[in-house]
Design a protein around this motif. Structure first.
Motif, PDB file in Angstrom:
ATOM      1  N   ARG A  60       0.852  -1.203   0.000  1.00 18.66           N
ATOM      2  CA  ARG A  60       0.000   0.000   0.000  1.00 18.66           C
ATOM      3  C   ARG A  60       0.882   1.245   0.000  1.00 18.66           C
ATOM      4  O   ARG A  60       0.656   2.179  -0.775  1.00 18.66           O
ATOM      5  CB  ARG A  60      -0.937  -0.011   1.203  1.00 18.66           C
ATOM      6  N   ASN A  61       1.906   1.259   0.846  1.00 23.30           N
ATOM      7  CA  ASN A  61       2.805   2.417   0.895  1.00 23.30           C
ATOM      8  C   ASN A  61       3.513   2.630  -0.436  1.00 23.30           C
ATOM      9  O   ASN A  61       3.678   3.761  -0.890  1.00 23.30           O
ATOM     10  CB  ASN A  61       3.830   2.239   2.019  1.00 23.30           C
ATOM     11  N   TYR A  62       3.933   1.548  -1.049  1.00 24.57           N
ATOM     12  CA  TYR A  62       4.613   1.619  -2.354  1.00 24.57           C
ATOM     13  C   TYR A  62       3.693   2.237  -3.399  1.00 24.57           C
ATOM     14  O   TYR A  62       4.086   3.137  -4.146  1.00 24.57           O
ATOM     15  CB  TYR A  62       5.037   0.208  -2.759  1.00 24.57           C
ATOM     16  N   LEU A  63       2.438   1.768  -3.439  1.00 25.57           N
ATOM     17  CA  LEU A  63       1.483   2.262  -4.430  1.00 25.57           C
ATOM     18  C   LEU A  63       1.121   3.723  -4.175  1.00 25.57           C
ATOM     19  O   LEU A  63       1.031   4.523  -5.124  1.00 25.57           O
ATOM     20  CB  LEU A  63       0.235   1.376  -4.433  1.00 25.57           C
ATOM     21  N   LEU A  64       0.919   4.080  -2.923  1.00 20.15           N
ATOM     22  CA  LEU A  64       0.602   5.476  -2.596  1.00 20.15           C
ATOM     23  C   LEU A  64       1.780   6.400  -2.890  1.00 20.15           C
ATOM     24  O   LEU A  64       1.588   7.550  -3.313  1.00 20.15           O
ATOM     25  CB  LEU A  64       0.173   5.592  -1.131  1.00 20.15           C
ATOM     26  N   THR A  65       2.984   5.909  -2.694  1.00 15.29           N
ATOM     27  CA  THR A  65       4.175   6.697  -3.023  1.00 15.29           C
ATOM     28  C   THR A  65       4.237   6.968  -4.521  1.00 15.29           C
ATOM     29  O   THR A  65       4.559   8.078  -4.952  1.00 15.29           O
ATOM     30  CB  THR A  65       5.453   5.969  -2.557  1.00 15.29           C
ATOM     31  N   HIS A  66       3.916   5.953  -5.317  1.00 18.51           N
ATOM     32  CA  HIS A  66       3.887   6.150  -6.771  1.00 18.51           C
ATOM     33  C   HIS A  66       2.833   7.180  -7.161  1.00 18.51           C
ATOM     34  O   HIS A  66       3.085   8.053  -8.001  1.00 18.51           O
ATOM     35  CB  HIS A  66       3.602   4.829  -7.477  1.00 18.51           C
ATOM     36  N   ALA A  67       1.649   7.088  -6.557  1.00 20.23           N
ATOM     37  CA  ALA A  67       0.599   8.050  -6.853  1.00 20.23           C
ATOM     38  C   ALA A  67       1.026   9.460  -6.471  1.00 20.23           C
ATOM     39  O   ALA A  67       0.827  10.410  -7.242  1.00 20.23           O
ATOM     40  CB  ALA A  67      -0.689   7.661  -6.126  1.00 20.23           C
ATOM     41  N   ALA A  68       1.636   9.607  -5.302  1.00 19.69           N
ATOM     42  CA  ALA A  68       2.100  10.907  -4.853  1.00 19.69           C
ATOM     43  C   ALA A  68       3.193  11.462  -5.760  1.00 19.69           C
ATOM     44  O   ALA A  68       3.199  12.653  -6.089  1.00 19.69           O
ATOM     45  CB  ALA A  68       2.604  10.812  -3.409  1.00 19.69           C
ATOM     46  N   ARG A  69       4.094  10.599  -6.173  1.00 18.03           N
ATOM     47  CA  ARG A  69       5.177  11.017  -7.068  1.00 18.03           C
ATOM     48  C   ARG A  69       4.613  11.551  -8.375  1.00 18.03           C
ATOM     49  O   ARG A  69       5.043  12.594  -8.875  1.00 18.03           O
ATOM     50  CB  ARG A  69       6.116   9.860  -7.338  1.00 18.03           C
ATOM     51  N   LEU A  70       3.623  10.878  -8.914  1.00 22.19           N
ATOM     52  CA  LEU A  70       3.005  11.340 -10.153  1.00 22.19           C
ATOM     53  C   LEU A  70       2.242  12.648  -9.943  1.00 22.19           C
ATOM     54  O   LEU A  70       2.217  13.504 -10.828  1.00 22.19           O
ATOM     55  CB  LEU A  70       2.059  10.272 -10.716  1.00 22.19           C
ATOM     56  N   GLY A  71       1.615  12.778  -8.770  1.00 24.88           N
ATOM     57  CA  GLY A  71       0.871  13.985  -8.465  1.00 24.88           C
ATOM     58  C   GLY A  71       1.758  15.200  -8.311  1.00 24.88           C
ATOM     59  O   GLY A  71       1.347  16.313  -8.566  1.00 24.88           O
ATOM     60  N   GLU A  72       2.998  14.953  -7.905  1.00 25.17           N
ATOM     61  CA  GLU A  72       3.964  16.049  -7.733  1.00 25.17           C
ATOM     62  C   GLU A  72       4.614  16.468  -9.041  1.00 25.17           C
ATOM     63  O   GLU A  72       5.407  17.379  -9.062  1.00 25.17           O
ATOM     64  CB  GLU A  72       5.051  15.639  -6.747  1.00 25.17           C
ATOM     65  N   GLY A  73       4.352  15.744 -10.084  1.00 27.31           N
ATOM     66  CA  GLY A  73       4.944  16.087 -11.367  1.00 27.31           C
ATOM     67  C   GLY A  73       6.016  15.135 -11.795  1.00 27.31           C
ATOM     68  O   GLY A  73       6.765  15.385 -12.723  1.00 27.31           O
ATOM     69  N   GLY A  74       6.130  13.978 -11.148  1.00 28.34           N
ATOM     70  CA  GLY A  74       7.056  12.943 -11.582  1.00 28.34           C
ATOM     71  C   GLY A  74       8.286  12.936 -10.783  1.00 28.34           C
ATOM     72  O   GLY A  74       9.178  12.251 -10.866  1.00 28.34           O
TER      73      GLY A  74
END
Length: 174
Positions: free
Chosen positions: A160-174
């Motif tokens: 879950r943390n891994y997936l949320l980190t990916h989502a956050a990274r994309l939300g920040e602009g990559g």
């Protein structure tokens, strides 16, 4: 041949033993020095089922790496496995392999067929793979939504943390 072979062999054995003892002592000193650099609270090894011990789940990374087009064809893709079983995870792996070779659209097309399979339809990995493929295709909002949905569906805290980190990274602009 030495004049007293038995005495010579005993002397060699004693010297070898002394070398071994010195080497072990040096190893112990090096290990102690390394341990002294680690804070005491981090020196305990936790059980495998404790959260800190499994803070990173490599399953998704492994899933993508095993399908990489740089691998030789005999090392890849799932064709033989698909003929042997109708396991939904094998079909999911095959979709990833297709995407790695033929692009995200081909992988997503294969995932569309899997979405109707009741064994996989609500599984977090289906959403995670689709999110990854959407990310590769440039659909960041779609990828973010699916990474988050996959995170909601998994029971694994590290995943879950891994997936949320990916989502956050994309939300920040990559």
């Amino acid at each position: 041949m030495p004049e007293k072979p038995c005495a010579w062999l005993i002397q060699v054995a004693v010297r070898r033993f002394a070398d071994h003892v010195r080497a072990e002592a040096a190893r112990h000193r090096r290990e102690a020095m390394v341990v002294s650099l680690v804070p005491p609270e981090d020196q305990l090894a936790l059980a495998a089922d404790e959260e800190a011990a499994t803070s990173r789940d490599d399953a998704l990374d492994l899933l993508f790496m095993c399908c990489h087009p740089a691998l030789s064809p005999p090392s890849r893709l799932y064709g033989l496995l698909l003929r042997m079983t109708d396991n939904p995870m094998v079909m999911l792996d095959h979709a990833i392999a297709k995407a790695m070779v033929h692009g995200p659209a081909a992988g997503n097309q294969r995932l569309d067929a899997l979405a109707g399979d009741a064994r996989l339809a609500k599984h977090h990995r289906l959403d995670a793979v689709r999110a990854h493929l959407l990310e590769r295709a440039g659909d960041r909002p779609g990828a973010i939504a699916l990474y988050r949905r996959a995170a909601e569906r998994t029971a694994s805290t590290p995943e879950r943390n891994y997936l949320l980190t990916h989502a956050a990274r994309l939300g920040e602009g990559g």
